[in-house]
Write an enzyme that holds these catalytic residues in place. Structure first.
Site, short mmCIF file in Angstrom:
data_model
loop_
_atom_site.label_atom_id
_atom_site.label_comp_id
_atom_site.label_asym_id
_atom_site.label_seq_id
_atom_site.Cartn_x
_atom_site.Cartn_y
_atom_site.Cartn_z
N LYS A 1 0.81 -1.22 0.00
CA LYS A 1 0.00 0.00 0.00
C LYS A 1 0.85 1.27 0.00
O LYS A 1 0.33 2.35 -0.25
CB LYS A 1 -0.95 -0.01 1.18
CG LYS A 1 -2.04 -1.07 1.02
CD LYS A 1 -3.14 -0.93 2.06
CE LYS A 1 -4.30 -1.86 1.75
NZ LYS A 1 -3.97 -3.28 2.01
C1 PLP Z 1 -4.73 -4.33 1.49
C2 PLP Z 1 -4.04 -5.65 1.42
C3 PLP Z 1 -4.46 -6.67 0.54
C4 PLP Z 1 -5.69 -6.55 -0.31
O1 PLP Z 1 -5.52 -5.65 -1.38
P1 PLP Z 1 -6.80 -5.14 -2.20
O2 PLP Z 1 -6.25 -4.15 -3.16
O3 PLP Z 1 -7.72 -4.52 -1.17
O4 PLP Z 1 -7.42 -6.32 -2.86
C5 PLP Z 1 -3.70 -7.83 0.46
N1 PLP Z 1 -2.61 -8.01 1.25
C6 PLP Z 1 -2.19 -7.06 2.12
C7 PLP Z 1 -1.00 -7.34 2.96
C8 PLP Z 1 -2.87 -5.84 2.24
O5 PLP Z 1 -2.44 -4.92 3.11
#
Ligand code: PLP
Length: 432
Positions: free
Chosen positions: A107
């Site tokens: 993220k």
């Molecule tokens: C947010 C997150 C996801 C999911 O990603 P999306 O874009 O919401 O599908 C998967 N793994 C981790 C570690 C995350 O922080």
């Protein structure tokens, strides 16, 4: 480039407005009016480009003239200023490690890009922008880190007390400056409901310019395409494109990959790897979609019952079930299989997966048992150290805290305790 609301009841907007607003006034998600095509020569000769050059080619059409080229180059370069290595696990499966950013999860890319875009836009207008975000763990840290010190932007993060891991809590409570953490005595759903109420509240909207920093914001969603292009640069056999398994919750990440693919990036097949919160895999199996109530799992960042970006996936494929099914396979992976996968892959390959990456690994390995001639990679979305209890129990040893996180343990947590009530949040926002 302009963006339309998927609810079709709001005016079209520029990238600038879509970033500042987050969501359209009709509550729809914004979607790009046209999907740009990447020059096939760029795809063929991707290794002749630096990752900054490639990122500019991908992002510029989406940003249009709302950010000048020099500023966009700075924003893009700062966003991707760390490694995205494609690491071989075995003959068939590699891991695209997306946890080398400052908060150890993928993220970071979306949060850093969005924060810098919002910082750029806020210079051109009067008054501060207040970013309000609820987190179940990873989003908070990425947003805090991405927005730290960005002028003209105040960030307020709501997190459920006692329900995030120690590293996650430190990442979102130790920044100071323009970042405030509200420790809510309630669940993630409570935090999210408080944030939603705030966006609807007339008094707050009069007093503050509020925006959200979750993955519905186009400035968080679109730069996620870049991982897939960086993986392509490292993919050894360009004649045989990869199968890509994406651990999915809100479906922002995989939807960005699909967008990259529609723009011309070669991908053999996509796998939407979910834990038991599997509304989308269920849709892919049956053709009918029903949101579910989220249940807690060990891959908690994917505990989403009603994935908000899935509607963008549908739009991308003209809402045609048959077309979507051809491109994406869905998998449901239980906690038990996830744990077993962490143990097996460590024992057999010496590679340590986090629970989210393990969900993807299980799904990809299962897919390859039906398609033994193909190869591909998982997206490893977080560093295992973010989930020490689960991972250490499965590999039978302690994890080393990476250098990027070590300094956190010397810092002091600063949070404001709050009841799980919108009235308390409103009072605090207006008077703190
Ligand atoms: C947010 C997150 C996801 C999911 O990603 P999306 O874009 O919401 O599908 C998967 N793994 C981790 C570690 C995350 O922080």
């Amino acid at each position: 480039m302009h963006y339309y609301s998927l609810n079709k009841q709001a005016p079209n907007v520029s990238f600038r407005e879509a970033t500042i607003k987050g969501q359209a006034p009709d509550k729809g998600l914004y979607f790009p009016a046209t999907i740009p095509t990447i020059d096939p020569l760029v795809i063929r000769n991707s290794n002749d480009y630096t990752k900054e050059e490639l990122a500019m080619l991908v992002m510029q059409p989406y940003v249009g003239d709302t950010i000048d080229e020099k500023s966009l180059f700075r924003i893009v370069s700062e966003t991707i200023g760390f490694d995205f290595p494609l690491v071989t696990i075995n003959e068939q499966i590699s891991s695209l490690e997306l946890f080398h950013g400052p908060t150890l999860a993928f993220k970071d890319v979306g949060a850093r890009f969005m924060s810098r875009c919002l910082g750029y836009f806020s210079q051109q207008q009067k008054g501060k922008v207040t970013v309000l975000v609820a987190t179940s763990g990873d989003t908070g840290g990425a947003v805090a880190n991405g927005f730290l010190g960005v002028e003209g932007v105040e960030v307020v993060i709501l997190y459920p007390s006692g329900k995030v891991s120690p590293v996650q809590e430190l990442q979102l409570t130790t920044c100071g400056q323009n970042i405030k953490a509200l420790e809510v005595s309630g669940s993630f759903d409570d935090c999210q409901a408080m944030v939603k109420d705030a966006f609807m509240d007339a008094d707050l909207n009069k007093a503050l310019q509020l925006t959200s920093a979750n993955s519905i914001n186009v400035a968080r969603w679109l730069p996620q395409q870049l991982y897939y292009f960086f993986a392509w640069q490292q993919w050894p056999d360009k004649a045989r494109p990869p199968v890509i398994a994406v651990p999915s919750g809100n479906f922002g990440n995989i939807c960005a990959g699909l967008l990259a693919h529609v723009s011309g990036l070669p991908v053999q097949h996509f796998i939407a790897a979910c834990n038991v919160n599997d509304a989308v895999p269920e849709y892919l199996r049956t053709g009918s979609y029903a949101a579910k109530t989220a249940v807690p799992t060990i891959s908690n960042a994917m505990d989403v019952g009603s994935p908000s970006n899935f509607i963008r996936v549908m739009e991308l494929f003209g809402n045609q079930y048959e077309t979507i099914k051809e491109k994406i396979s869905g998998y449901t992976v239980t906690d038990e299989l996830t744990r077993q996968t962490i143990a097996d892959v460590y024992q057999q390959e010496g590679y340590i997966l986090d629970p989210h990456g393990a969900v993807a690994y299980y799904a990809l390995a299962d897919y390859f048992s039906q398609h033994p001639e193909q190869k591909g990679f998982i997206l490893e979305t977080a560093h295992p150290v973010k989930f020490p209890d689960t991972v250490e129990a499965m590999i039978g040893k302690q994890l080393e805290v990476p250098a990027a996180a070590q300094h956190l343990f010397a810092l002091e947590k600063k949070s404001v305790s709050m009841k799980a009530s919108f009235a308390a949040l409103k009072e605090w926002l207006l008077h703190a």
